[in-house]
Design a protein around this motif. Structure first.
Motif, mmCIF file in Angstrom:
data_model
loop_
_atom_site.group_PDB
_atom_site.id
_atom_site.type_symbol
_atom_site.label_atom_id
_atom_site.label_comp_id
_atom_site.label_asym_id
_atom_site.label_seq_id
_atom_site.Cartn_x
_atom_site.Cartn_y
_atom_site.Cartn_z
ATOM 1 N N ARG A 64 0.772 -1.130 0.018
ATOM 2 C CA ARG A 64 0.022 0.142 -0.037
ATOM 3 C C ARG A 64 1.070 1.257 0.063
ATOM 4 O O ARG A 64 0.563 2.219 -0.700
ATOM 5 C CB ARG A 64 -0.828 0.245 1.243
ATOM 6 C CG ARG A 64 -2.112 -0.889 1.094
ATOM 7 C CD ARG A 64 -3.188 -0.533 2.179
ATOM 8 N NE ARG A 64 -2.617 0.030 3.492
ATOM 9 C CZ ARG A 64 -2.411 -0.644 4.645
ATOM 10 N NH1 ARG A 64 -2.940 -1.840 4.743
ATOM 11 N NH2 ARG A 64 -2.150 -0.216 5.736
ATOM 12 N N GLN A 65 1.925 1.111 0.816
ATOM 13 C CA GLN A 65 2.823 2.525 0.818
ATOM 14 C C GLN A 65 3.400 2.694 -0.325
ATOM 15 O O GLN A 65 3.463 3.782 -0.925
ATOM 16 C CB GLN A 65 3.639 2.303 2.060
ATOM 17 C CG GLN A 65 3.083 2.199 3.313
ATOM 18 C CD GLN A 65 4.403 2.122 4.535
ATOM 19 O OE1 GLN A 65 5.277 1.456 4.265
ATOM 20 N NE2 GLN A 65 4.016 2.344 5.687
ATOM 21 N N ALA A 67 2.612 1.598 -3.395
ATOM 22 C CA ALA A 67 1.593 2.230 -4.540
ATOM 23 C C ALA A 67 1.119 3.522 -4.259
ATOM 24 O O ALA A 67 1.098 4.412 -5.232
ATOM 25 C CB ALA A 67 0.288 1.174 -4.235
ATOM 26 N N SER A 68 1.125 3.976 -2.843
ATOM 27 C CA SER A 68 0.688 5.471 -2.629
ATOM 28 C C SER A 68 2.035 6.332 -3.189
ATOM 29 O O SER A 68 1.856 7.486 -3.690
ATOM 30 C CB SER A 68 0.755 5.738 -1.018
ATOM 31 O OG SER A 68 0.500 7.188 -0.828
ATOM 32 N N ARG A 92 4.073 5.752 -5.571
ATOM 33 C CA ARG A 92 4.173 5.647 -7.140
ATOM 34 C C ARG A 92 3.107 6.590 -7.585
ATOM 35 O O ARG A 92 3.085 7.183 -8.547
ATOM 36 C CB ARG A 92 3.811 4.133 -7.794
ATOM 37 C CG ARG A 92 5.188 3.167 -7.445
ATOM 38 C CD ARG A 92 4.991 2.021 -8.055
ATOM 39 N NE ARG A 92 6.031 1.078 -7.961
ATOM 40 C CZ ARG A 92 6.212 -0.216 -7.952
ATOM 41 N NH1 ARG A 92 5.020 -0.986 -8.031
ATOM 42 N NH2 ARG A 92 7.376 -0.976 -7.665
ATOM 43 N N LEU A 93 1.871 6.625 -6.936
ATOM 44 C CA LEU A 93 0.888 7.590 -7.386
ATOM 45 C C LEU A 93 1.304 8.946 -7.308
ATOM 46 O O LEU A 93 0.889 9.615 -8.366
ATOM 47 C CB LEU A 93 -0.508 6.970 -6.638
ATOM 48 C CG LEU A 93 -1.661 7.932 -6.930
ATOM 49 C CD1 LEU A 93 -2.243 7.613 -8.542
ATOM 50 C CD2 LEU A 93 -2.840 7.560 -6.274
ATOM 51 N N SER A 94 1.706 9.130 -6.167
ATOM 52 C CA SER A 94 2.463 10.690 -5.979
ATOM 53 C C SER A 94 3.515 10.845 -6.739
ATOM 54 O O SER A 94 3.412 12.089 -7.312
ATOM 55 C CB SER A 94 2.989 10.879 -4.527
ATOM 56 O OG SER A 94 4.011 10.079 -4.281
ATOM 57 N N GLN A 95 4.283 9.916 -7.247
ATOM 58 C CA GLN A 95 5.215 10.408 -8.279
ATOM 59 C C GLN A 95 4.938 10.546 -9.867
ATOM 60 O O GLN A 95 5.503 11.418 -10.447
ATOM 61 C CB GLN A 95 6.308 9.094 -8.335
ATOM 62 C CG GLN A 95 7.292 9.030 -7.120
ATOM 63 C CD GLN A 95 8.512 9.835 -7.120
ATOM 64 O OE1 GLN A 95 8.987 10.364 -8.060
ATOM 65 N NE2 GLN A 95 8.702 10.191 -5.812
ATOM 66 N N GLN A 96 3.713 9.946 -10.104
ATOM 67 C CA GLN A 96 3.188 10.196 -11.253
ATOM 68 C C GLN A 96 2.341 11.501 -11.426
ATOM 69 O O GLN A 96 2.122 12.096 -12.459
ATOM 70 C CB GLN A 96 2.072 8.948 -11.562
ATOM 71 C CG GLN A 96 2.843 7.674 -11.775
ATOM 72 C CD GLN A 96 1.779 6.521 -11.852
ATOM 73 O OE1 GLN A 96 0.651 6.715 -11.980
ATOM 74 N NE2 GLN A 96 2.368 5.429 -12.294
ATOM 75 N N GLN A 97 2.046 11.997 -10.317
ATOM 76 C CA GLN A 97 1.169 13.382 -10.292
ATOM 77 C C GLN A 97 1.976 14.485 -10.277
ATOM 78 O O GLN A 97 2.796 14.995 -10.723
ATOM 79 C CB GLN A 97 0.248 13.425 -9.113
ATOM 80 C CG GLN A 97 -0.869 12.153 -9.240
ATOM 81 C CD GLN A 97 -1.615 12.278 -7.740
ATOM 82 O OE1 GLN A 97 -1.355 13.113 -6.866
ATOM 83 N NE2 GLN A 97 -2.405 11.634 -7.730
#
Length: 167
Positions: A156-157, A159-160, A162-167
């Motif tokens: 979960r951490q 994935a979080s 990675r999601l913040s890196q993509q934004q």
């Protein structure tokens, strides 16, 4: 338009600094991005000057070594830190290649410089995240968390992150 003109324009389109050097390391031609990176007004301001002189003194040994390798007929590559067009320190990936004539003799050199600062910073950020996650894992293990719960939490951490890196 002939092929030579197409190649000249192609070099001008590049965001990489592209320099044509003679075998002595003097600038013959340089594209706009190369001028910007080296802090020169235009290609005429660089023509006939030693390419190594445009770089900070602390990286000139690496540059001279790369030029020597290319003079010997081999390509060379190195990474160094030097000021960018805005004066801020940047990481540069530099490739130096020999131009070889029909008889196999080196009759010039090409130097291509790419600003890789964002790549280096991203790698450093990911390394820091990995280290923090590893520290959390060590703490979790010492607190007796089950492997399945720990893996789920870390997934979960990650994935979080990675999601913040993509934004």
């Amino acid at each position: 338009m002939n092929d030579l003109e197409h190649y000249r324009q192609l070099a001008e389109f590049s965001v990489d600094g592209i320099q044509q050097l003679d075998t002595g390391g003097l600038v013959v031609r340089i594209n706009r991005s190369g001028c910007d990176a080296l802090g020169v007004a235009d290609s005429e301001a660089a023509r006939g000057k030693p390419w190594v002189a445009f770089w900070p003194k602390d990286v000139r040994v690496e540059i001279e070594a790369a030029l020597d390798i290319a003079r010997g007929g081999q390509a060379a590559q190195f990474t160094c830190m030097a000021p960018g067009p805005d004066g801020e320190e940047c990481w540069w990936l530099v490739n130096v290649h020999p131009f070889v004539d029909a008889d196999g003799r080196v009759d010039g050199l090409a130097a291509i410089s790419r600003d890789v600062t964002e790549d280096v910073q991203a790698t450093e950020a990911l390394d820091a995240i990995r280290e923090r996650l590893q520290n959390r894992l060590s703490i979790s293990q010492s607190e007796g968390e089950t492997i399945a719960a720990r893996n789920h939490k870390l997934a979960r951490q990650l994935a979080s992150v990675r999601l913040s890196q993509q934004q």
